[in-house]
Design a protein around this motif. Structure first.
Motif, PDB file in Angstrom:
ATOM      1  N   LEU A 130       3.107   7.507 -14.514  1.00 31.92           N
ATOM      2  CA  LEU A 130       4.226   7.609 -13.579  1.00 31.92           C
ATOM      3  C   LEU A 130       4.192   8.972 -12.916  1.00 31.92           C
ATOM      4  CD1 LEU A 130       6.990   6.628 -12.437  1.00 31.92           C
ATOM      5  CD2 LEU A 130       8.058   7.665 -14.456  1.00 31.92           C
ATOM      6  N   ASP A 131       4.236   8.995 -11.588  1.00 36.55           N
ATOM      7  CA  ASP A 131       4.224  10.262 -10.870  1.00 36.55           C
ATOM      8  C   ASP A 131       5.008  10.105  -9.576  1.00 36.55           C
ATOM      9  OD1 ASP A 131       2.224  12.875 -11.388  1.00 36.55           O
ATOM     10  OD2 ASP A 131       3.071  12.753  -9.374  1.00 36.55           O
ATOM     11  N   MET A 132       5.645  11.189  -9.110  1.00 35.80           N
ATOM     12  CA  MET A 132       6.442  11.127  -7.885  1.00 35.80           C
ATOM     13  C   MET A 132       5.682  11.635  -6.672  1.00 35.80           C
ATOM     14  SD  MET A 132       9.123  14.311  -8.267  1.00 35.80           S
ATOM     15  CE  MET A 132       8.543  16.013  -8.326  1.00 35.80           C
ATOM     16  N   THR A 133       4.421  12.043  -6.877  1.00 35.34           N
ATOM     17  CA  THR A 133       3.654  12.667  -5.804  1.00 35.34           C
ATOM     18  C   THR A 133       2.568  11.726  -5.318  1.00 35.34           C
ATOM     19  OG1 THR A 133       4.045  14.809  -6.873  1.00 35.34           O
ATOM     20  CG2 THR A 133       2.343  14.731  -5.187  1.00 35.34           C
ATOM     21  N   ASP A 134       2.635  11.330  -4.066  1.00 33.98           N
ATOM     22  CA  ASP A 134       1.678  10.363  -3.521  1.00 33.98           C
ATOM     23  C   ASP A 134       0.244  10.861  -3.642  1.00 33.98           C
ATOM     24  OD1 ASP A 134       3.640   8.515  -2.796  1.00 33.98           O
ATOM     25  OD2 ASP A 134       3.954   9.459  -0.843  1.00 33.98           O
ATOM     26  N   GLU A 135       0.040  12.149  -3.394  1.00 34.65           N
ATOM     27  CA  GLU A 135      -1.316  12.683  -3.455  1.00 34.65           C
ATOM     28  C   GLU A 135      -1.886  12.609  -4.868  1.00 34.65           C
ATOM     29  OE1 GLU A 135       0.783  14.852  -0.040  1.00 34.65           O
ATOM     30  OE2 GLU A 135       1.306  14.081  -2.037  1.00 34.65           O
ATOM     31  N   MET A 136      -1.051  12.860  -5.868  1.00 36.75           N
ATOM     32  CA  MET A 136      -1.521  12.752  -7.247  1.00 36.75           C
ATOM     33  C   MET A 136      -1.829  11.299  -7.614  1.00 36.75           C
ATOM     34  SD  MET A 136      -2.147  15.377  -9.121  1.00 36.75           S
ATOM     35  CE  MET A 136      -1.836  17.150  -9.270  1.00 36.75           C
ATOM     36  N   LEU A 137      -1.018  10.377  -7.136  1.00 38.98           N
ATOM     37  CA  LEU A 137      -1.293   8.966  -7.403  1.00 38.98           C
ATOM     38  C   LEU A 137      -2.607   8.539  -6.768  1.00 38.98           C
ATOM     39  CD1 LEU A 137       2.312   7.596  -6.836  1.00 38.98           C
ATOM     40  CD2 LEU A 137       1.086   7.612  -9.014  1.00 38.98           C
ATOM     41  N   GLU A 138      -2.861   9.007  -5.565  1.00 43.16           N
ATOM     42  CA  GLU A 138      -4.138   8.690  -4.917  1.00 43.16           C
ATOM     43  C   GLU A 138      -5.307   9.259  -5.715  1.00 43.16           C
ATOM     44  OE1 GLU A 138      -6.554   9.579  -0.728  1.00 43.16           O
ATOM     45  OE2 GLU A 138      -4.444  10.156  -0.919  1.00 43.16           O
ATOM     46  N   LEU A 139      -5.161  10.501  -6.155  1.00 40.94           N
ATOM     47  CA  LEU A 139      -6.213  11.130  -6.951  1.00 40.94           C
ATOM     48  C   LEU A 139      -6.421  10.390  -8.261  1.00 40.94           C
ATOM     49  CD1 LEU A 139      -8.186  13.463  -7.481  1.00 40.94           C
ATOM     50  CD2 LEU A 139      -6.246  14.797  -8.344  1.00 40.94           C
ATOM     51  N   ALA A 140      -5.337  10.025  -8.934  1.00 43.05           N
ATOM     52  CA  ALA A 140      -5.445   9.329 -10.223  1.00 43.05           C
ATOM     53  C   ALA A 140      -6.148   7.986 -10.061  1.00 43.05           C
ATOM     54  CB  ALA A 140      -4.058   9.131 -10.824  1.00 43.05           C
ATOM     55  N   ARG A 141      -5.794   7.247  -9.018  1.00 43.69           N
ATOM     56  CA  ARG A 141      -6.431   5.939  -8.807  1.00 43.69           C
ATOM     57  C   ARG A 141      -7.905   6.086  -8.468  1.00 43.69           C
ATOM     58  NH1 ARG A 141      -0.993   4.521  -5.646  1.00 43.69           N
ATOM     59  NH2 ARG A 141       0.182   3.581  -7.390  1.00 43.69           N
ATOM     60  N   ARG A 142      -8.249   7.148  -7.764  1.00 42.35           N
ATOM     61  CA  ARG A 142      -9.662   7.399  -7.496  1.00 42.35           C
ATOM     62  C   ARG A 142     -10.400   7.719  -8.792  1.00 42.35           C
ATOM     63  NH1 ARG A 142     -11.708  12.680  -4.329  1.00 42.35           N
ATOM     64  NH2 ARG A 142     -11.535  13.482  -6.457  1.00 42.35           N
ATOM     65  N   ASN A 143      -9.792   8.549  -9.629  1.00 45.07           N
ATOM     66  CA  ASN A 143     -10.423   8.889 -10.902  1.00 45.07           C
ATOM     67  C   ASN A 143     -10.539   7.664 -11.800  1.00 45.07           C
ATOM     68  OD1 ASN A 143     -10.620  11.580 -10.142  1.00 45.07           O
ATOM     69  ND2 ASN A 143      -8.663  12.151 -11.064  1.00 45.07           N
ATOM     70  N   GLN A 144      -9.537   6.801 -11.780  1.00 40.38           N
ATOM     71  CA  GLN A 144      -9.591   5.567 -12.565  1.00 40.38           C
ATOM     72  C   GLN A 144     -10.754   4.681 -12.119  1.00 40.38           C
ATOM     73  OE1 GLN A 144      -6.179   3.019 -12.093  1.00 40.38           O
ATOM     74  NE2 GLN A 144      -6.929   1.474 -13.532  1.00 40.38           N
ATOM     75  N   ALA A 145     -10.912   4.520 -10.815  1.00 42.29           N
ATOM     76  CA  ALA A 145     -11.996   3.691 -10.293  1.00 42.29           C
ATOM     77  C   ALA A 145     -13.355   4.261 -10.676  1.00 42.29           C
ATOM     78  CB  ALA A 145     -11.871   3.567  -8.774  1.00 42.29           C
ATOM     79  N   GLU A 146     -13.493   5.587 -10.577  1.00 40.11           N
ATOM     80  CA  GLU A 146     -14.768   6.215 -10.922  1.00 40.11           C
ATOM     81  C   GLU A 146     -15.064   6.085 -12.409  1.00 40.11           C
ATOM     82  OE1 GLU A 146     -14.491  10.192  -9.498  1.00 40.11           O
ATOM     83  OE2 GLU A 146     -14.775   9.630  -7.394  1.00 40.11           O
ATOM     84  N   ALA A 147     -14.014   6.072 -13.238  1.00 37.61           N
ATOM     85  CA  ALA A 147     -14.209   5.949 -14.688  1.00 37.61           C
ATOM     86  C   ALA A 147     -14.378   4.504 -15.123  1.00 37.61           C
ATOM     87  CB  ALA A 147     -13.020   6.582 -15.420  1.00 37.61           C
ATOM     88  N   GLY A 148     -14.053   3.547 -14.248  1.00 35.90           N
ATOM     89  CA  GLY A 148     -14.184   2.135 -14.590  1.00 35.90           C
ATOM     90  C   GLY A 148     -13.187   1.667 -15.629  1.00 35.90           C
ATOM     91  N   VAL A 149     -12.002   2.283 -15.666  1.00 36.59           N
ATOM     92  CA  VAL A 149     -10.966   1.911 -16.633  1.00 36.59           C
ATOM     93  C   VAL A 149     -10.101   0.813 -16.028  1.00 36.59           C
ATOM     94  CG1 VAL A 149      -8.950   2.709 -17.907  1.00 36.59           C
ATOM     95  CG2 VAL A 149     -10.964   4.180 -17.707  1.00 36.59           C
ATOM     96  N   THR A 150      -9.984  -0.317 -16.720  1.00 35.25           N
ATOM     97  CA  THR A 150      -9.267  -1.470 -16.157  1.00 35.25           C
ATOM     98  C   THR A 150      -7.895  -1.713 -16.772  1.00 35.25           C
ATOM     99  OG1 THR A 150     -10.382  -2.962 -17.706  1.00 35.25           O
ATOM    100  CG2 THR A 150     -11.425  -2.619 -15.555  1.00 35.25           C
ATOM    101  N   ASN A 151      -7.601  -1.128 -17.918  1.00 37.84           N
ATOM    102  CA  ASN A 151      -6.315  -1.388 -18.581  1.00 37.84           C
ATOM    103  C   ASN A 151      -5.315  -0.264 -18.326  1.00 37.84           C
ATOM    104  OD1 ASN A 151      -7.867   0.351 -20.205  1.00 37.84           O
ATOM    105  ND2 ASN A 151      -6.740  -0.206 -22.051  1.00 37.84           N
ATOM    106  N   ALA A 152      -5.375   0.324 -17.137  1.00 40.43           N
ATOM    107  CA  ALA A 152      -4.446   1.392 -16.743  1.00 40.43           C
ATOM    108  C   ALA A 152      -3.888   1.082 -15.364  1.00 40.43           C
ATOM    109  CB  ALA A 152      -5.148   2.745 -16.730  1.00 40.43           C
ATOM    110  N   ARG A 153      -2.715   1.645 -15.079  1.00 37.88           N
ATOM    111  CA  ARG A 153      -2.120   1.535 -13.747  1.00 37.88           C
ATOM    112  C   ARG A 153      -1.304   2.782 -13.485  1.00 37.88           C
ATOM    113  NH1 ARG A 153       3.524  -1.839 -13.808  1.00 37.88           N
ATOM    114  NH2 ARG A 153       4.245  -1.192 -15.885  1.00 37.88           N
ATOM    115  N   PHE A 154      -1.070   3.061 -12.204  1.00 38.20           N
ATOM    116  CA  PHE A 154      -0.302   4.223 -11.804  1.00 38.20           C
ATOM    117  C   PHE A 154       0.809   3.776 -10.864  1.00 38.20           C
ATOM    118  CE2 PHE A 154      -4.422   5.795 -13.064  1.00 38.20           C
ATOM    119  CZ  PHE A 154      -4.099   6.885 -13.849  1.00 38.20           C
ATOM    120  N   VAL A 155       2.053   4.195 -11.164  1.00 35.62           N
ATOM    121  CA  VAL A 155       3.211   3.778 -10.382  1.00 35.62           C
ATOM    122  C   VAL A 155       3.968   5.009  -9.897  1.00 35.62           C
ATOM    123  CG1 VAL A 155       3.430   1.597 -11.608  1.00 35.62           C
ATOM    124  CG2 VAL A 155       4.694   3.587 -12.422  1.00 35.62           C
ATOM    125  N   ARG A 156       4.643   4.834  -8.763  1.00 34.52           N
ATOM    126  CA  ARG A 156       5.402   5.932  -8.171  1.00 34.52           C
ATOM    127  C   ARG A 156       6.846   5.898  -8.662  1.00 34.52           C
ATOM    128  NH1 ARG A 156       8.362   8.121  -4.029  1.00 34.52           N
ATOM    129  NH2 ARG A 156       7.380   9.879  -2.915  1.00 34.52           N
TER     130      ARG A 156
END
Length: 273
Positions: A102-128
């Protein structure tokens, strides 16, 4: 900072700028450095699923190493930033568990989702959302973790109540945070750099326990994990650059902060109703 909104905006801008640097350069400019004693060296020996998430970490501890996560659990990370603790949690709870950031910063959410995709982690999600109003259902997670974020909130009582609400019975609160070991002068509470730097918004260790207890938690405890000497405080002097209270010198600020705060691991559990 005069209002809760001012506090949120100052925190949002600090972490948005850090995320933008990471998104634009891919470097470690916003991650732990030798001049940031609060954040440096927290994940030594940890096999990070994402080097960029590690570079973007701005915490004060490693809650995933202390939260005793088990396969199949559902974990919520408050203020998930670049996503490192979410990705580490997702790996620990396994494919039948989940990790939500959970994060309130759009830029951090974008970064986290990019890092998730690069790590290939499927059982995670990021919400605003904000940690004072968690956008999850009642009794929907087993563990709440956080890494040096709750001290940034202007309404910590609401955060504690929301954590209690979203946890299932028997669920665990297990966060790394900055705590005060004694009061600091009121003149330092309004320095934006000390707020966004995780110092002047922190609760006294005893008040932290009281806040959790009042929210309904049981067995609340604070364990100090890192203290900071004078040389380390001097490395943090840029937090007050140009913001000294009237009549104060930088030495006065350092004298007031020496021995006043520490990194800590805070635990509690949600007992029976």
């Amino acid at each position: 900072m005069n209002t809760a909104r001012d506090t949120h905006e100052a925190v949002r801008e600090r972490y948005a700028a850090a995320a933008r640097d990471q998104l634009e350069t891919g470097g470690s400019c916003c991650g732990p450095t030798a001049t940031d004693p609060i954040t440096v060296g927290l994940y030594e020996g940890t096999d990070s699923p994402s080097d960029t998430a590690l570079a973007a970490s701005l915490g004060c501890g490693n809650p995933t190493a202390l939260a005793d996560l088990s396969p199949g659990e559902d974990v919520l990370d408050l203020g998930s930033g670049g996503g490192l603790d979410v990705l580490l949690s997702a790996r620990r709870v396994g494919p039948i568990g989940t990790a939500t950031g959970l994060d309130m910063t759009d830029e951090m959410l974008e970064l986290a989702r990019r890092n998730q995709a690069e790590a290939g982690v499927t059982n995670a999600r990021f919400v605003r959302g904000t940690i004072e109003e968690i956008p999850l259902d009642d009794a929907s997670v087993d563990v709440v973790i956080s890494n040096c974020v709750i001290n940034l909130s202007p309404d910590k009582a609401s955060v504690a109540r929301e954590c209690h609400r979203v946890l299932r019975t028997g669920g665990r609160f297990a966060v790394s945070d900055i705590v005060l070991l004694r009061e600091i002068p009121d003149a330092l509470r309004g320095i934006v750099g000390l707020w966004t730097g995780c110092v002047s918004g922190a609760l006294l260790d005893t008040d932290y326990i009281a806040t959790l207890t009042e929210a309904g938690f049981a067995d609340a405890s604070v364990k100090v994990t890192r203290t900071f000497d004078r040389a380390e405080l001097e490395l943090m002097s840029d937090m007050v650059d140009g913001q000294l209270p009237e009549g104060w010198s930088l030495e006065d600020v350092m004298d007031s902060l020496q021995g006043a705060f520490a990194s800590a691991f805070i635990r509690a559990r949600k007992g029976d109703a």
